[in-house]
Design a protein around this motif. Structure first.
Motif, PDB file in Angstrom:
ATOM      1  N   GLY A 371       0.689  -1.201   0.052  1.00  0.00           N
ATOM      2  CA  GLY A 371      -0.125  -0.030  -0.046  1.00  0.00           C
ATOM      3  C   GLY A 371       0.912   1.222  -0.143  1.00  0.00           C
ATOM      4  N   PHE A 372       0.142   2.238   0.073  1.00  0.00           N
ATOM      5  CA  PHE A 372       0.738   3.721  -0.155  1.00  0.00           C
ATOM      6  C   PHE A 372       0.335   4.478   1.135  1.00  0.00           C
ATOM      7  N   PRO A 373       1.145   5.763   1.560  1.00  0.00           N
ATOM      8  CA  PRO A 373       0.477   6.620   2.379  1.00  0.00           C
ATOM      9  C   PRO A 373       0.067   7.849   1.661  1.00  0.00           C
ATOM     10  N   PHE A 374      -0.419   8.880   2.520  1.00  0.00           N
ATOM     11  CA  PHE A 374      -0.978   9.855   1.877  1.00  0.00           C
ATOM     12  C   PHE A 374       0.386  10.897   2.027  1.00  0.00           C
ATOM     13  N   GLU A 375       1.303  10.837   2.852  1.00  0.00           N
ATOM     14  CA  GLU A 375       2.239  11.763   2.776  1.00  0.00           C
ATOM     15  C   GLU A 375       3.696  11.251   2.464  1.00  0.00           C
ATOM     16  N   PHE A 376       4.637  12.330   2.507  1.00  0.00           N
ATOM     17  CA  PHE A 376       6.014  11.848   1.964  1.00  0.00           C
ATOM     18  C   PHE A 376       6.561  10.718   2.859  1.00  0.00           C
ATOM     19  N   SER A 377       6.394  10.857   4.209  1.00  0.00           N
ATOM     20  CA  SER A 377       6.871   9.591   4.852  1.00  0.00           C
ATOM     21  C   SER A 377       6.072   9.081   5.882  1.00  0.00           C
ATOM     22  N   ASN A 378       5.522   7.983   5.727  1.00  0.00           N
ATOM     23  CA  ASN A 378       4.428   7.351   6.764  1.00  0.00           C
ATOM     24  C   ASN A 378       4.453   6.016   6.761  1.00  0.00           C
ATOM     25  N   GLU A 379       5.801   5.228   7.355  1.00  0.00           N
ATOM     26  CA  GLU A 379       5.713   3.918   7.065  1.00  0.00           C
ATOM     27  C   GLU A 379       4.758   3.100   7.987  1.00  0.00           C
ATOM     28  N   LEU A 380       4.374   3.569   8.896  1.00  0.00           N
ATOM     29  CA  LEU A 380       3.399   2.889  10.081  1.00  0.00           C
ATOM     30  C   LEU A 380       1.878   2.790   9.664  1.00  0.00           C
ATOM     31  N   TYR A 381       1.523   3.958   8.800  1.00  0.00           N
ATOM     32  CA  TYR A 381       0.073   4.102   8.467  1.00  0.00           C
ATOM     33  C   TYR A 381      -0.037   4.190   6.891  1.00  0.00           C
ATOM     34  N   PRO A 382       0.017   3.287   5.928  1.00  0.00           N
ATOM     35  CA  PRO A 382      -0.449   3.409   4.628  1.00  0.00           C
ATOM     36  C   PRO A 382      -1.852   3.283   4.975  1.00  0.00           C
ATOM     37  N   ASP A 383      -2.538   3.936   3.889  1.00  0.00           N
ATOM     38  CA  ASP A 383      -3.914   3.996   3.730  1.00  0.00           C
ATOM     39  C   ASP A 383      -4.759   3.556   2.497  1.00  0.00           C
ATOM     40  N   THR A 384      -5.855   2.858   2.834  1.00  0.00           N
ATOM     41  CA  THR A 384      -6.520   2.203   1.658  1.00  0.00           C
ATOM     42  C   THR A 384      -6.837   3.086   0.610  1.00  0.00           C
ATOM     43  N   ASP A 385      -7.366   4.502   0.807  1.00  0.00           N
ATOM     44  CA  ASP A 385      -7.928   5.403  -0.251  1.00  0.00           C
ATOM     45  C   ASP A 385      -6.537   5.705  -1.151  1.00  0.00           C
ATOM     46  N   ASP A 386      -5.522   5.883  -0.577  1.00  0.00           N
ATOM     47  CA  ASP A 386      -4.445   6.580  -1.326  1.00  0.00           C
ATOM     48  C   ASP A 386      -3.892   5.365  -2.367  1.00  0.00           C
ATOM     49  N   THR A 387      -3.922   4.189  -1.767  1.00  0.00           N
ATOM     50  CA  THR A 387      -3.447   3.131  -2.189  1.00  0.00           C
ATOM     51  C   THR A 387      -4.250   2.802  -3.710  1.00  0.00           C
ATOM     52  N   ALA A 388      -5.795   2.739  -3.445  1.00  0.00           N
ATOM     53  CA  ALA A 388      -6.676   2.619  -4.478  1.00  0.00           C
ATOM     54  C   ALA A 388      -6.143   3.802  -5.681  1.00  0.00           C
ATOM     55  N   GLU A 389      -5.976   5.038  -5.179  1.00  0.00           N
ATOM     56  CA  GLU A 389      -5.822   6.130  -6.315  1.00  0.00           C
ATOM     57  C   GLU A 389      -4.395   5.892  -6.937  1.00  0.00           C
ATOM     58  N   VAL A 390      -3.373   5.425  -6.136  1.00  0.00           N
ATOM     59  CA  VAL A 390      -2.157   5.289  -6.832  1.00  0.00           C
ATOM     60  C   VAL A 390      -2.402   4.154  -7.875  1.00  0.00           C
ATOM     61  N   LEU A 391      -3.005   3.038  -7.360  1.00  0.00           N
ATOM     62  CA  LEU A 391      -2.817   1.882  -8.364  1.00  0.00           C
ATOM     63  C   LEU A 391      -3.982   2.306  -9.471  1.00  0.00           C
TER      64      LEU A 391
END
Length: 648
Positions: A371-391
């Motif tokens: 998955g992917f985060p919302f921010e520049f650096s957020n290794e602990l909290y990827p989020d599902t919404d950003d991950t979908a839009e990145v895909l």
């Protein structure tokens, strides 16, 4: 001057508009390949930063005076500060701004301070403010710590399987709560000069020492149970013997340190970052400690907003989100899949794949990070919404090396689906509503349940990748979206304002997943959009809809919300549909000669009602996305449907 007025309805006018927008958006790309602009909220960001630095002892005169100028520049005519642009004044935000200004030495008899004081008192004074505002006042001796709801640090010891533990709260609330457990235990007070006291904001002196926590009328409710527990905890706090206190504080300290991100913040958002610094300072950390220096520098780095002679900070940073949406908008507008700027953006996105286990893994064990985060650096909290839009964005790029992240992200998203078929943003099944009934929780969202918009984005990402509707995961997601459709045909928007955002997410996703555009439920959505189109051809909706849903679909037209409505219409109607043509004409007419759209209104959502957002790029890539998709559909070369060539 607004650019394409003369040729608004013509094909050439549309082409000029799209080309102008493409050039403008490409000019905003950072050297490293990403897009990112300000994420604007309200005056609490600046006020609380001033108070934070006063608490930490790191105040710099130039920076503080920059905050003063920023706050005064945001003040409304009635003396207040609102939650969102154009909204009503808020007593809590106004109290924090007033206190910060007074602490910074602004003359309390100045016209600005008189108006602020009158507004605050007219709305009930400090007694009417939220718990977090009272906490800030307590840090400087302006409210009685003993009156705040109990937050004992022993709470950190509750196991994950227990009825009430920190992991039952949303990720953003969890990180804030752990820090507050420490702050509440120490109850620090920083002395301030007499001139900075805010006694004048109390209508009744007793309001300084008590909070009227109201019981529910029904006797057996979570609210009443928590109020009873609160009384017991306060009684316990008065006892001299607390055998687990030291151990609990060490556990809180360990948790906070382990959750500091690479940029120095916590969760890469303002609330937990502020309270974590306060907690560690109260726990004995000096400002020379690397953790403290790193934390403060996080705020003074990317979070900082320095414009002219003003200073403020952002609540969060949105580069992954902005970049993914910009890429999709540019591809819809006809920028080639192998364009150097877009390929660079795609590589930047791939480099930000999360590869570490975070809190989410406690409820989703055995799943490889992805998955992917919302921010520049957020290794602990990827989020599902950003991950979908990145895909969705990566699908549209001619880019090597994306297969691995694609696969890991899809596996992770499947595992994160909640029991009811939807997805929350950061956790699975984080939907225990009773946690919002604790006395301390009078502000913002405390849990992270599945929502319509996030679920729609994920459903669309899987559909575009070829996952059939018969897949069990897809079937459950479809059921969730149909179950959450409003009777009038719209969908609620959790992360964007509001029903227009929900429709803009849900309708394209449902069609991509194979739902017939003639389905009566989608026809209700179309009728809703037709009914709520403004006379100028656009669509608009106020943040006030979260407070009063009867206002849905009402408000001045905005470029971003018009784009969401158009994306929904384009999913189910031919491009020559009258409402679509009028909406496209609105966007073409209102574009500036520079290729952007002017949008002062807040169309993003942090916490519904309490914390609204303005993404400064929303008025760039969303309209471009809608205009480009309209042109592609009109010309017969779409790229946004499962059966189409995404690289075309």
């Amino acid at each position: 001057m607004q650019g394409a007025q003369a040729a608004a309805g013509s094909a050439s006018g549309l082409d000029v508009c799209i080309d102008r927008s493409v050039r403008h958006l490409l000019s905003l790309q950072a050297e490293d390949g990403y897009w990112w602009a300000e994420l604007e909220s309200n005056a609490t960001m600046a006020a609380e930063h001033l108070l934070l630095e006063r608490f930490l002892g790191t105040t710099e005169e130039e920076r503080e005076q920059g905050i003063v100028r920023y706050l005064l520049g945001l003040q409304c005519e009635d003396g207040s500060w609102p939650v969102y642009w154009g909204g009503p004044g808020d007593v809590s935000i106004s109290t924090e701004a007033y206190f910060a200004l007074k602490l910074a030495g602004v003359d309390p008899e100045s016209e600005e301070m008189k108006r602020a004081r009158e507004f605050i008192r007219s709305r009930g004074g400090v007694g009417a403010t939220r718990i977090f505002t009272k906490l800030w006042l307590s840090l400087f001796g302006q409210f009685d710590w003993a009156a705040l709801p109990a937050m004992p640090p022993e709470s950190i010891l509750m196991p994950v399987a227990s009825p009430l533990n920190i992991y039952m709260f949303a990720s953003w609330a969890r990180a804030t709560i752990v820090a507050i457990l420490v702050v509440w235990a120490y109850r620090p007070v920083v002395p301030i000069p007499d001139y900075a006291h805010v006694d004048e904001l109390y209508l009744d002196p007793a309001d300084r020492r008590s909070i009227p926590l109201r019981r529910d009328r029904q006797p057996f409710t979570w609210r009443n149970a928590f109020l009873a527990i609160d009384r017991v905890l306060h009684a316990h706090e008065r006892l001299p013997w607390k055998p687990l206190r030291d151990f609990s504080l060490k556990e809180c300290e360990r948790w906070i340190i382990e959750h500091q991100e690479a940029d120095g913040t916590w969760g890469v958002i303002q609330p937990p970052s502020v309270y974590s610094l306060i907690a560690l300072r109260a726990h004995g950390y000096s400002m020379d400690h690397p953790v403290m220096q790193k934390g403060l520098n996080g705020f003074l780095g990317d979070f900082a907003l320095r414009r002219g002679n003003t200073f403020s900070v952002q609540p969060c940073l949105s580069p992954v989100w902005d970049t993914a949406l910009a890429v999709t908008g540019l591809r819809e507008a006809g920028v080639p899949a192998d364009d150097e700027a877009l390929v660079q953006a795609g590589r930047w996105l791939l480099a930000h794949e999360v590869q570490s286990l975070g809190d989410w893994a406690l409820t989703v064990p055995g799943i490889e990070p992805g998955g992917f985060p919302f921010e520049f650096s957020n290794e602990l909290y990827p989020d599902t919404d950003d991950t979908a839009e990145v895909l969705i964005a990566l699908r549209l790029l001619d880019l090597r090396g994306k297969d691995g992240p694609f696969h890991r992200s899809k596996v992770w998203l499947r595992a994160m689906q909640s029991t009811n078929g939807g997805w929350g943003a950061f956790d699975r099944d984080n939907d225990d509503e009773f946690v919002s009934r604790i006395p301390f929780a009078d502000f913002g969202a405390t849990f992270d349940p599945p929502t319509e918009d996030v679920t729609a984005h994920i459903l669309e990402a899987f559909a575009l990748d070829g996952t059939p509707p018969s897949d069990e995961m897809m079937d459950r997601a479809l059921d969730y979206l149909w179950d959450t459709q409003e009777p009038d045909g719209s969908w609620w928007g959790r992360w964007g304002v509001n029903y227009l955002y929900g429709l803009g997410a849900a309708v394209p996703a449902l069609v991509a997943a194979g739902v017939d555009p003639a389905d009566p439920r989608l026809r209700r959505a179309v009728r809703w959009l037709e009914h709520h189109q403004q006379p100028d051809g656009g669509w608009g909706e106020s943040c006030a809809t979260y407070e009063d849903p009867s206002l849905r679909g009402q408000g001045p037209s905005t470029a971003s919300q018009t784009a969401w409505a158009l994306l929904a219409l384009l999913a189910v109607e031919p491009p020559d549909h009258p409402a679509t043509v009028r909406g496209i004409d609105y966007l073409v007419r209102t574009q500036t000669d520079d290729g952007e759209w002017i949008e002062p209104h807040f169309t993003g959502t942090g916490f519904p009602r309490d914390f609204m957002l303005k993404y400064h790029l929303y008025s760039n890539y969303w309209p471009l996305w809608a205009l480009g998709r309209y042109r592609r559909l009109r010309d017969g070369n779409p790229i946004h449907l499962p059966e189409t060539d995404p690289l075309g």
